[in-house]
Design a protein around this motif. Sequence first.
Motif, PDB file in Angstrom:
ATOM      1  N   GLY A   1       0.800  -1.220   0.000  1.00 57.71           N
ATOM      2  CA  GLY A   1       0.000   0.000   0.000  1.00 57.71           C
ATOM      3  C   GLY A   1       0.830   1.265   0.000  1.00 57.71           C
ATOM      4  N   ILE A   2       2.035   1.182  -0.574  1.00 62.24           N
ATOM      5  CA  ILE A   2       2.943   2.331  -0.593  1.00 62.24           C
ATOM      6  C   ILE A   2       2.996   2.927  -1.985  1.00 62.24           C
ATOM      7  CG2 ILE A   2       5.339   3.093  -0.329  1.00 62.24           C
ATOM      8  CD1 ILE A   2       5.653   0.756   1.692  1.00 62.24           C
ATOM      9  N   GLU A   3       2.704   4.204  -2.065  1.00 61.23           N
ATOM     10  CA  GLU A   3       2.870   4.950  -3.307  1.00 61.23           C
ATOM     11  C   GLU A   3       4.009   5.943  -3.081  1.00 61.23           C
ATOM     12  OE1 GLU A   3       0.355   7.979  -6.135  1.00 61.23           O
ATOM     13  OE2 GLU A   3      -0.728   6.438  -5.015  1.00 61.23           O
ATOM     14  N   LEU A   4       5.077   5.774  -3.856  1.00 59.52           N
ATOM     15  CA  LEU A   4       6.212   6.668  -3.673  1.00 59.52           C
ATOM     16  C   LEU A   4       5.850   8.077  -4.123  1.00 59.52           C
ATOM     17  CD1 LEU A   4       9.259   4.526  -4.863  1.00 59.52           C
ATOM     18  CD2 LEU A   4       8.376   4.847  -2.544  1.00 59.52           C
ATOM     19  N   PRO A   5       6.182   9.069  -3.315  1.00 63.41           N
ATOM     20  CA  PRO A   5       5.926  10.459  -3.706  1.00 63.41           C
ATOM     21  C   PRO A   5       6.950  10.910  -4.750  1.00 63.41           C
ATOM     22  CG  PRO A   5       7.122  10.419  -1.650  1.00 63.41           C
ATOM     23  CD  PRO A   5       6.819   8.976  -2.002  1.00 63.41           C
ATOM     24  N   VAL A   6       6.718  12.057  -5.316  1.00 66.54           N
ATOM     25  CA  VAL A   6       7.734  12.698  -6.148  1.00 66.54           C
ATOM     26  C   VAL A   6       8.885  13.062  -5.217  1.00 66.54           C
ATOM     27  CG1 VAL A   6       8.251  14.723  -7.557  1.00 66.54           C
ATOM     28  CG2 VAL A   6       6.032  13.577  -7.770  1.00 66.54           C
ATOM     29  N   ALA A   7      10.104  12.786  -5.645  1.00 69.19           N
ATOM     30  CA  ALA A   7      11.272  13.078  -4.809  1.00 69.19           C
ATOM     31  C   ALA A   7      11.314  14.563  -4.459  1.00 69.19           C
ATOM     32  CB  ALA A   7      12.546  12.658  -5.532  1.00 69.19           C
TER      33      ALA A   7
END
Length: 156
Positions: free
Chosen positions: A13-19
């Motif tokens: 359930g992890i969506e990586l954010p924009v760095a």
Amino acid sequence: MSQAIEDRLKELGIELPVAAAPAANYLPYTLSGNTLYISGQLPMEGGKVAVTGLVGSDVDVATAQRAAELCAINILAQAKAALGGDLGKIRRVLKLNGFIASAPGFVEQHLVMNGASNLVANVLGEPGKHARAAVGMAALPFNAAVEVDAVLEVEA
């Protein structure tokens, strides 16, 4: 490998954010040969520091572990940006350094860092197992409860 990592992120359930862009005169990461150095990441969520204060007085261990997880998620976001979007280029996480804003007498920094360590190992599998440090600090930037930086071995 890259798809397997993306699948694990989705399962967790992890969506990586924009760095995140750096907040001062430094780079978010540097690459030297096969070594990727990622600058300290704060527990950012939704564009703001999600967990603030001193662990042991303002913040309990479970919340601080969540802060460390957020730092690890932001480390993965920086790695993805550095590697052209391909987390499969990570050969190994060499070391995580954790800095925990600690109330006087708080001595469970290692438990807080388990949040970051477990997340990285769960997402990356064997290449995510690493050396680490967990250090108590009087204060951190923006009153963050936790900051984590990373050193990774990557495909050049």
